[in-house]
Design a protein around this motif. Structure first.
Motif, mmCIF file in Angstrom:
data_model
loop_
_atom_site.group_PDB
_atom_site.id
_atom_site.type_symbol
_atom_site.label_atom_id
_atom_site.label_comp_id
_atom_site.label_asym_id
_atom_site.label_seq_id
_atom_site.Cartn_x
_atom_site.Cartn_y
_atom_site.Cartn_z
ATOM 1 N N SER A 15 0.810 -1.218 0.000
ATOM 2 C CA SER A 15 0.000 0.000 0.000
ATOM 3 C C SER A 15 0.846 1.273 0.000
ATOM 4 O O SER A 15 0.439 2.287 -0.564
ATOM 5 C CB SER A 15 -0.947 0.001 1.198
ATOM 6 O OG SER A 15 -0.198 -0.066 2.397
ATOM 7 N N LYS A 16 2.043 1.236 0.591
ATOM 8 C CA LYS A 16 2.884 2.437 0.657
ATOM 9 C C LYS A 16 4.137 2.333 -0.206
ATOM 10 O O LYS A 16 4.643 3.341 -0.684
ATOM 11 C CB LYS A 16 3.293 2.711 2.102
ATOM 12 C CG LYS A 16 2.133 3.050 2.999
ATOM 13 C CD LYS A 16 2.583 3.311 4.398
ATOM 14 C CE LYS A 16 1.371 3.604 5.277
ATOM 15 N NZ LYS A 16 1.744 3.784 6.682
ATOM 16 N N ARG A 102 6.707 -8.757 4.752
ATOM 17 C CA ARG A 102 6.871 -7.305 4.829
ATOM 18 C C ARG A 102 5.606 -6.545 4.429
ATOM 19 O O ARG A 102 5.615 -5.324 4.379
ATOM 20 C CB ARG A 102 8.024 -6.846 3.953
ATOM 21 C CG ARG A 102 9.363 -7.210 4.547
ATOM 22 C CD ARG A 102 10.466 -6.581 3.759
ATOM 23 N NE ARG A 102 11.080 -7.598 2.918
ATOM 24 C CZ ARG A 102 11.882 -7.336 1.907
ATOM 25 N NH1 ARG A 102 12.153 -6.107 1.577
ATOM 26 N NH2 ARG A 102 12.401 -8.316 1.216
ATOM 27 N N GLY A 103 4.537 -7.249 4.114
ATOM 28 C CA GLY A 103 3.265 -6.582 3.844
ATOM 29 C C GLY A 103 2.846 -6.527 2.392
ATOM 30 O O GLY A 103 1.835 -5.906 2.074
ATOM 31 N N TYR A 104 3.600 -7.130 1.508
ATOM 32 C CA TYR A 104 3.204 -7.160 0.101
ATOM 33 C C TYR A 104 2.134 -8.224 -0.087
ATOM 34 O O TYR A 104 2.171 -9.270 0.549
ATOM 35 C CB TYR A 104 4.401 -7.484 -0.798
ATOM 36 C CG TYR A 104 5.345 -6.325 -0.985
ATOM 37 C CD1 TYR A 104 5.211 -5.471 -2.073
ATOM 38 C CD2 TYR A 104 6.366 -6.086 -0.080
ATOM 39 C CE1 TYR A 104 6.079 -4.412 -2.254
ATOM 40 C CE2 TYR A 104 7.236 -5.028 -0.248
ATOM 41 C CZ TYR A 104 7.091 -4.198 -1.333
ATOM 42 O OH TYR A 104 7.938 -3.144 -1.514
#
Length: 115
Positions: A15-16, A102-104
């Motif tokens: 998202s970032k 890591r959030g992907y």
């Protein structure tokens, strides 16, 4: 004429941080570079594991060289080749797991309404 990539890729989105692609299949860079590949890709757990195994193999190689134990040297050479093949085979899977931690996430995201 339809263009198909040699190795299919997986597209991930954060998202970032944006988008990242991960190739599927054998990784020649991991095969040849080993723990340096893990540093470049920022897969720190993989780096630590590979580095520990490589240091142990380097130490055993030095001991076998000093003792002139050629049978052990041959065995260590075969272990190094097997390690390189495993690195190449599993590197992209390790990278994909690291990115997911890591959030992907996968992109495009499937909508529940369409399914």
């Amino acid at each position: 004429m339809k263009l198909v990539p040699k190795n299919p890729v997986i597209l991930l989105r954060h998202s970032k941080l944006g988008y990242v692609t991960v190739s599927q299949g054998f990784s020649l860079s991991a095969f040849f570079l080993g723990s340096i590949w893990a540093i470049v890709k920022r897969t720190w757990l993989v780096f630590v594991g590979l580095f520990v195994v490589e240091v142990v193999l380097w130490y055993l190689n030095g001991v076998a060289t000093v003792k002139r134990d050629f049978v052990t040297l041959l065995g260590l050479m075969l272990v190094n080749v097997a390690l390189a093949i495993c690195r190449g085979k599993y590197a992209n899977r390790w990278l994909l797991a690291s990115l997911r931690r890591r959030g992907y996430g996968p992109w495009p995201v499937a909508d529940d309404k369409q399914a």
